[in-house]
Design a protein around this motif. Structure first.
Motif, PDB file in Angstrom:
ATOM      1  N   ASN A  32      17.030  -9.790  10.785  1.00  0.00           N
ATOM      2  CA  ASN A  32      16.321 -11.206   9.668  1.00  0.00           C
ATOM      3  C   ASN A  32      14.305 -11.242  10.051  1.00  0.00           C
ATOM      4  OD1 ASN A  32      15.937 -12.158  12.457  1.00  0.00           O
ATOM      5  ND2 ASN A  32      17.461 -13.713  12.333  1.00  0.00           N
ATOM      6  N   ARG A  33      13.907 -10.258  10.471  1.00  0.00           N
ATOM      7  CA  ARG A  33      12.661 -10.312  10.774  1.00  0.00           C
ATOM      8  C   ARG A  33      12.124  -9.730   9.221  1.00  0.00           C
ATOM      9  NH1 ARG A  33      10.741  -5.925  12.769  1.00  0.00           N
ATOM     10  NH2 ARG A  33      12.538  -5.437  13.531  1.00  0.00           N
ATOM     11  N   PHE A  34      13.400  -8.761   8.362  1.00  0.00           N
ATOM     12  CA  PHE A  34      12.870  -8.423   7.199  1.00  0.00           C
ATOM     13  C   PHE A  34      13.005  -9.708   6.173  1.00  0.00           C
ATOM     14  CE2 PHE A  34      11.792  -3.962   7.699  1.00  0.00           C
ATOM     15  CZ  PHE A  34      12.126  -3.355   8.588  1.00  0.00           C
ATOM     16  N   SER A  35      12.070  -9.716   5.250  1.00  0.00           N
ATOM     17  CA  SER A  35      12.647 -11.318   4.206  1.00  0.00           C
ATOM     18  C   SER A  35      11.945 -10.898   2.782  1.00  0.00           C
ATOM     19  CB  SER A  35      11.941 -12.433   4.676  1.00  0.00           C
ATOM     20  OG  SER A  35      10.570 -11.899   5.282  1.00  0.00           O
ATOM     21  N   PRO A  36      12.660 -10.744   2.218  1.00  0.00           N
ATOM     22  CA  PRO A  36      12.419 -10.009   0.772  1.00  0.00           C
ATOM     23  C   PRO A  36      11.797 -11.759  -0.564  1.00  0.00           C
ATOM     24  CG  PRO A  36      14.530 -10.509   1.223  1.00  0.00           C
ATOM     25  CD  PRO A  36      14.316 -10.379   1.957  1.00  0.00           C
ATOM     26  N   LYS A  37      11.125 -11.078  -0.975  1.00  0.00           N
ATOM     27  CA  LYS A  37      10.653 -12.394  -2.044  1.00  0.00           C
ATOM     28  C   LYS A  37      10.496 -11.786  -3.005  1.00  0.00           C
ATOM     29  CE  LYS A  37       8.731 -16.136   1.158  1.00  0.00           C
ATOM     30  NZ  LYS A  37       7.731 -16.416   1.536  1.00  0.00           N
ATOM     31  N   SER A  38      11.057 -12.608  -4.439  1.00  0.00           N
ATOM     32  CA  SER A  38      10.932 -12.129  -5.579  1.00  0.00           C
ATOM     33  C   SER A  38       9.535 -13.517  -6.843  1.00  0.00           C
ATOM     34  CB  SER A  38      12.187 -11.393  -6.423  1.00  0.00           C
ATOM     35  OG  SER A  38      12.100 -11.444  -7.489  1.00  0.00           O
ATOM     36  N   PRO A  39       8.764 -13.334  -6.641  1.00  0.00           N
ATOM     37  CA  PRO A  39       8.286 -14.748  -7.028  1.00  0.00           C
ATOM     38  C   PRO A  39       8.392 -14.537  -8.720  1.00  0.00           C
ATOM     39  CG  PRO A  39       7.219 -13.466  -6.410  1.00  0.00           C
ATOM     40  CD  PRO A  39       7.878 -12.241  -5.987  1.00  0.00           C
ATOM     41  N   ASP A  40       8.615 -13.473  -9.256  1.00  0.00           N
ATOM     42  CA  ASP A  40       9.168 -13.242 -10.853  1.00  0.00           C
ATOM     43  C   ASP A  40       9.703 -11.776 -10.768  1.00  0.00           C
ATOM     44  OD1 ASP A  40       5.816 -12.836 -11.176  1.00  0.00           O
ATOM     45  OD2 ASP A  40       7.388 -11.212 -11.581  1.00  0.00           O
ATOM     46  N   LYS A  41      10.736 -11.810 -12.687  1.00  0.00           N
ATOM     47  CA  LYS A  41      11.622 -10.145 -12.455  1.00  0.00           C
ATOM     48  C   LYS A  41      10.816  -9.215 -12.052  1.00  0.00           C
ATOM     49  CE  LYS A  41      13.245 -10.507 -16.630  1.00  0.00           C
ATOM     50  NZ  LYS A  41      13.880 -10.344 -17.129  1.00  0.00           N
ATOM     51  N   ALA A  42       9.328  -9.142 -12.257  1.00  0.00           N
ATOM     52  CA  ALA A  42       8.768  -8.688 -12.321  1.00  0.00           C
ATOM     53  C   ALA A  42       8.295  -8.052 -10.561  1.00  0.00           C
ATOM     54  CB  ALA A  42       7.510  -8.272 -13.638  1.00  0.00           C
ATOM     55  N   HIS A  43       8.564  -8.886 -10.105  1.00  0.00           N
ATOM     56  CA  HIS A  43       7.614  -8.411  -8.548  1.00  0.00           C
ATOM     57  C   HIS A  43       9.004  -8.886  -7.526  1.00  0.00           C
ATOM     58  CE1 HIS A  43       4.364  -9.665 -11.285  1.00  0.00           C
ATOM     59  NE2 HIS A  43       3.429  -8.777 -10.347  1.00  0.00           N
ATOM     60  N   LEU A  44       8.802  -7.577  -6.662  1.00  0.00           N
ATOM     61  CA  LEU A  44       9.982  -8.031  -5.664  1.00  0.00           C
ATOM     62  C   LEU A  44       9.212  -7.374  -4.248  1.00  0.00           C
ATOM     63  CD1 LEU A  44      12.214  -8.562  -4.306  1.00  0.00           C
ATOM     64  CD2 LEU A  44      13.133  -6.560  -4.663  1.00  0.00           C
ATOM     65  N   ASN A  45       8.451  -8.076  -3.119  1.00  0.00           N
ATOM     66  CA  ASN A  45       7.553  -8.217  -2.189  1.00  0.00           C
ATOM     67  C   ASN A  45       8.742  -8.232  -0.579  1.00  0.00           C
ATOM     68  OD1 ASN A  45       5.453  -8.214  -4.077  1.00  0.00           O
ATOM     69  ND2 ASN A  45       5.223 -10.479  -3.790  1.00  0.00           N
ATOM     70  N   LEU A  46       8.142  -7.610  -0.060  1.00  0.00           N
ATOM     71  CA  LEU A  46       9.095  -7.453   1.032  1.00  0.00           C
ATOM     72  C   LEU A  46       8.445  -8.074   2.957  1.00  0.00           C
ATOM     73  CD1 LEU A  46      11.706  -6.280   2.717  1.00  0.00           C
ATOM     74  CD2 LEU A  46      10.702  -4.210   3.149  1.00  0.00           C
ATOM     75  N   HIS A  47       8.133  -8.878   2.971  1.00  0.00           N
ATOM     76  CA  HIS A  47       8.186  -9.188   4.793  1.00  0.00           C
ATOM     77  C   HIS A  47       8.331  -8.802   5.569  1.00  0.00           C
ATOM     78  CE1 HIS A  47       4.630 -11.267   6.420  1.00  0.00           C
ATOM     79  NE2 HIS A  47       5.522 -12.210   7.314  1.00  0.00           N
ATOM     80  N   ILE A  48       7.692  -8.323   6.486  1.00  0.00           N
ATOM     81  CA  ILE A  48       8.476  -7.386   8.114  1.00  0.00           C
ATOM     82  C   ILE A  48       7.475  -8.342   9.424  1.00  0.00           C
ATOM     83  CG2 ILE A  48       8.888  -6.018   9.258  1.00  0.00           C
ATOM     84  CD1 ILE A  48       8.480  -4.248   6.880  1.00  0.00           C
ATOM     85  N   PRO A 103       0.413  -1.536   0.007  1.00  0.00           N
ATOM     86  CA  PRO A 103       0.007  -0.280   0.007  1.00  0.00           C
ATOM     87  C   PRO A 103       0.565   1.147   0.045  1.00  0.00           C
ATOM     88  CG  PRO A 103       0.252  -0.715   2.256  1.00  0.00           C
ATOM     89  CD  PRO A 103       1.321  -1.490   1.249  1.00  0.00           C
ATOM     90  N   LYS A 104       0.565   2.472  -0.383  1.00  0.00           N
ATOM     91  CA  LYS A 104       0.740   3.228  -0.229  1.00  0.00           C
ATOM     92  C   LYS A 104       0.868   4.125   1.330  1.00  0.00           C
ATOM     93  CE  LYS A 104       0.754   8.270  -2.296  1.00  0.00           C
ATOM     94  NZ  LYS A 104       2.405   8.004  -2.418  1.00  0.00           N
ATOM     95  N   TYR A 105       0.484   3.944   2.458  1.00  0.00           N
ATOM     96  CA  TYR A 105      -0.147   3.379   3.735  1.00  0.00           C
ATOM     97  C   TYR A 105      -0.246   2.514   4.254  1.00  0.00           C
ATOM     98  CZ  TYR A 105       0.174   8.509   2.152  1.00  0.00           C
ATOM     99  OH  TYR A 105       0.282  10.379   1.638  1.00  0.00           O
ATOM    100  N   LEU A 106       0.545   2.600   5.601  1.00  0.00           N
ATOM    101  CA  LEU A 106       0.567   1.452   6.360  1.00  0.00           C
ATOM    102  C   LEU A 106       0.661   1.575   7.829  1.00  0.00           C
ATOM    103  CD1 LEU A 106       0.117  -1.447   6.706  1.00  0.00           C
ATOM    104  CD2 LEU A 106       2.043  -2.288   6.032  1.00  0.00           C
ATOM    105  N   SER A 127       3.346  -7.312   5.183  1.00  0.00           N
ATOM    106  CA  SER A 127       3.842  -6.839   3.646  1.00  0.00           C
ATOM    107  C   SER A 127       3.958  -5.795   2.720  1.00  0.00           C
ATOM    108  CB  SER A 127       3.323  -7.851   2.926  1.00  0.00           C
ATOM    109  OG  SER A 127       3.549  -9.457   3.371  1.00  0.00           O
ATOM    110  N   ILE A 128       4.556  -5.497   1.795  1.00  0.00           N
ATOM    111  CA  ILE A 128       4.521  -4.894   0.888  1.00  0.00           C
ATOM    112  C   ILE A 128       4.914  -5.265  -0.275  1.00  0.00           C
ATOM    113  CG2 ILE A 128       5.504  -1.988   0.252  1.00  0.00           C
ATOM    114  CD1 ILE A 128       6.878  -2.189   2.922  1.00  0.00           C
ATOM    115  N   LYS A 129       4.471  -4.664  -1.420  1.00  0.00           N
ATOM    116  CA  LYS A 129       4.173  -5.707  -2.719  1.00  0.00           C
ATOM    117  C   LYS A 129       5.147  -4.015  -3.901  1.00  0.00           C
ATOM    118  CE  LYS A 129       0.873  -8.706  -2.240  1.00  0.00           C
ATOM    119  NZ  LYS A 129      -0.206  -9.707  -2.457  1.00  0.00           N
TER     120      LYS A 129
END
Lengths: 110, 114
Positions: free
Chosen positions: B62-78, B8-11, B20-22
């Motif tokens: 390590n509470r921050f974990s990035p995940k890239s399901p494909d080249k066009a997406h990178l998500n950040l989970h906290i 989202p823009k704000y959380l 998570s932020i996408k």
């Protein structure tokens, strides 16, 4: 720390004047870039200068680089109200990650 | 069309929660990044992925974990959010992982932890 310094932290000028902001960094670099950030927005790339270049121009922007002093300057000529933003220098020594300076907040008043 | 978008823009959330932020880019770039900008506007690289592989992993809890399901997406989970995580998080992308490539930034996600 990879953090650099930008000087001044804040600058207020009138439209039509020139704005100069300086950046100092701590390591050897292979390139240095300048970015602009408008309030509440993401950063926008302005210009890149390579370590073997001393000066570069792009429109109203002039960037200089002095690797012996580990410093760079950004000159905006004939400033406009729309130039109001924060300006960041960013450099890389690894060829991959960018390290950003602390930024200069520029206010251009009509 | 938006080149790099974040949601989202704000959380706003409570301490201890997981969020998570996408991020998505439609530029066809190979490399994506996450940056954190603190209240003093200091911008620091957190992670970088090139072709879905992690190439930069700065000193980040390590509470921050990035995940890239494909080249066009990178998500950040906290996980287990803390007050100090409050900041603006920017996603960016570039054509390749070389630092000479222009990075294109998203609009940012302002995270407030209460």
């Amino acid at each position: 720390s990879q953090q650099g310094e930008e000087d001044p932290q804040a600058l207020s000028i009138q439209e039509g004047e020139n704005a100069t902001m300086n950046c100092s960094y701590k390591t050897s670099i292979n390139n240095l870039q300048w970015y602009r950030q408008n309030s509440g927005r993401g950063l926008v790339h302005l210009i890149l200068i390579r370590s073997n270049e001393r000066e570069k121009h792009s429109g109203r922007l002039r960037v200089t680089l002095d690797t012996s002093k580990k410093s760079s300057s950004l000159l905006i000529t004939a400033s406009r109200a729309a130039d109001t933003a924060s300006y960041f220098c960013a450099w890389s020594n690894s060829g991959y990650a960018l390290n950003f300076g602390k930024g200069t907040s520029l206010l251009v008043t009509p | 069309d938006t080149a790099v978008s974040q949601t989202p823009k704000y959380l706003v959330t409570q301490m201890g929660n997981d969020k998570s932020i996408k991020c998505e880019q439609n530029l066809g770039h190979d490399t994506m990044y996450w940056y954190k900008q603190d209240s003093k506007k200091f911008l620091k690289i957190m992670f970088s992925y090139n072709n879905k592989e992690l190439i930069i992993n700065e000193t980040v809890p390590n509470r921050f974990s990035p995940k890239s399901p494909d080249k066009a997406h990178l998500n950040l989970h906290i996980n287990s959010l803390e007050l100090g995580d409050s900041a603006v998080y920017f996603c960016a992308s570039s054509s390749t992982s070389q630092s000479t490539d222009t990075q294109y930034f998203g609009p940012g996600t302002r995270l407030t932890v209460l």
